[in-house]
Design an enzyme around this catalytic site. Sequence first.
Site, PDB file in Angstrom:
ATOM      1  N   HIS A 161      44.818  51.282  36.566  1.00 33.27           N
ATOM      2  CA  HIS A 161      43.484  51.738  36.176  1.00 33.27           C
ATOM      3  C   HIS A 161      43.405  53.223  36.517  1.00 33.27           C
ATOM      4  CE1 HIS A 161      42.016  47.534  35.846  1.00 33.27           C
ATOM      5  NE2 HIS A 161      42.927  47.325  36.778  1.00 33.27           N
ATOM      6  N   HIS A 217      50.170  48.164  34.560  1.00 33.33           N
ATOM      7  CA  HIS A 217      48.857  47.770  35.099  1.00 33.33           C
ATOM      8  C   HIS A 217      48.390  48.856  36.063  1.00 33.33           C
ATOM      9  CE1 HIS A 217      46.312  44.248  36.951  1.00 33.33           C
ATOM     10  NE2 HIS A 217      45.679  45.412  37.065  1.00 33.33           N
ATOM     11  N   ASP A 223      48.124  49.044  40.067  1.00 32.67           N
ATOM     12  CA  ASP A 223      46.707  48.681  39.937  1.00 32.67           C
ATOM     13  C   ASP A 223      45.777  49.876  40.190  1.00 32.67           C
ATOM     14  OD1 ASP A 223      44.665  46.936  39.287  1.00 32.67           O
ATOM     15  OD2 ASP A 223      44.765  45.748  41.118  1.00 32.67           O
ATOM     16  N   GLU A 248      43.732  36.321  39.272  1.00 33.30           N
ATOM     17  CA  GLU A 248      43.840  37.229  40.426  1.00 33.30           C
ATOM     18  C   GLU A 248      43.068  36.561  41.568  1.00 33.30           C
ATOM     19  OE1 GLU A 248      41.689  40.939  39.988  1.00 33.30           O
ATOM     20  OE2 GLU A 248      42.688  41.884  41.701  1.00 33.30           O
TER      21      GLU A 248
HETATM   22  N1  ADE Z   1      39.366  47.045  38.213  1.00 33.59           N
HETATM   23  C1  ADE Z   1      40.195  47.854  38.863  1.00 33.59           C
HETATM   24  N2  ADE Z   1      41.089  47.145  39.566  1.00 33.59           N
HETATM   25  C2  ADE Z   1      40.812  45.836  39.338  1.00 33.59           C
HETATM   26  C3  ADE Z   1      41.384  44.616  39.763  1.00 33.59           C
HETATM   27  N3  ADE Z   1      42.421  44.565  40.588  1.00 33.59           N
HETATM   28  N4  ADE Z   1      40.826  43.473  39.338  1.00 33.59           N
HETATM   29  C4  ADE Z   1      39.780  43.496  38.523  1.00 33.59           C
HETATM   30  N5  ADE Z   1      39.221  44.607  38.082  1.00 33.59           N
HETATM   31  C5  ADE Z   1      39.729  45.785  38.484  1.00 33.59           C
HETATM   32 ZN    ZN Z   2      43.750  45.634  37.649  1.00 28.50          ZN
END
Ligand code: ADE
Ligand code: ZN
Length: 335
Positions: free
Chosen positions: A16, A14, A275, A197
């Site tokens: 990005h 996970h 993340d 989340e």
């Molecule tokens: N885009 C990047 N990080 C994110 C996250 N933690 N939750 C939702 N969208 C995201």
């Molecule tokens: Zn994320």
Amino acid sequence: MKPFIQKLPKVELHLHIEGSLEPELMFELAKRNNIDIPFSSPEEVRAAYQFSNLQSFLDIYYQGANVLIHEQDFFDLTWAYMLRCKQDNVIHTEIFFDPQTHTGRGIAFETVINGISKSLEKAQQELGISSQIIMCFLRHLSEPAAMETLLQALPFKDKIVGVGLDSSEQGHPPEKFMNVFREARNAGFITVAHAGEEGPALNIRNAIDLLGVQRIDHGVRCVEDVALVEELKQTRMPLTVCPLSNLKLKVFQQMEQHNIVQLLRQGLCVTINSDDPAYFGGYMTDNFNAVADAHPMSYQELAQFTLNAIEASFISDQEKARMTEQTNEYLAQYV
Ligand code: ADE
Ligand code: ZN
């Protein structure tokens, strides 16, 4: 525990790639591409990273991505992340990117995917780190917009293993994207989704039932539904949990209150991930250390996060067996 964690083989599920843009590279790219950014130094950028919730982060995060223009920019961004992976003993990583963040600014899908994938190929050859690419739909945009993005991805299907769903969870539940996820599965993509989340446990259930996902990203609010927790345990549905992110975005107020170790001990397939490390103050090792500092664990428990991530990854059974053996051999030196 710190030396054990540092050298522990790690698998990230996970991440990005736009969230690995460090302020120094943001400045370099802004200069290279003649883009104005509303900050005068990398230190000033870092000081602005104070978030009250997911949306307050996303607003700054999408702004940061504006400096990414050329294929070389996406290559450099990805390469910087892969070098950090090497430092942290990450042996395999599955990377998200958000095509719409870029195509919405007039950057071609091809520019983005080529920059990222060329960098990942170099990392496989020179750093020995394997990887996969997952593209995410932005859930604050419409389902037809996601469908258009899916069509743009088809010519690059060999480079993209799956599709995911990210951005603002509140007000944009999984069911909004049922049709495009069905199309994606029919086209042969694996599916995952951010759920639970900031949003309720119901989003996790609906992501599983209506989007056919093979992993839940975050998922920490599953504990609000006891039956769901039992189902996640029985089915070994993976949760890609991001501890430092959850702290920065106030999903938990303190790491001591985080439920990841409780879920691990209940037998769920939970994993540790970073993340958006440039925004949340830490990469993989930092996330492991933060969890271990707040929740004393055995070597076996710490290694279980890696074993879970190997199990939850989208690599071949043969690769999984090799990485599992590597992790168990490492653990055997300590127990
Ligand atoms: N885009 C990047 N990080 C994110 C996250 N933690 N939750 C939702 N969208 C995201
Ligand atoms: Zn994320």
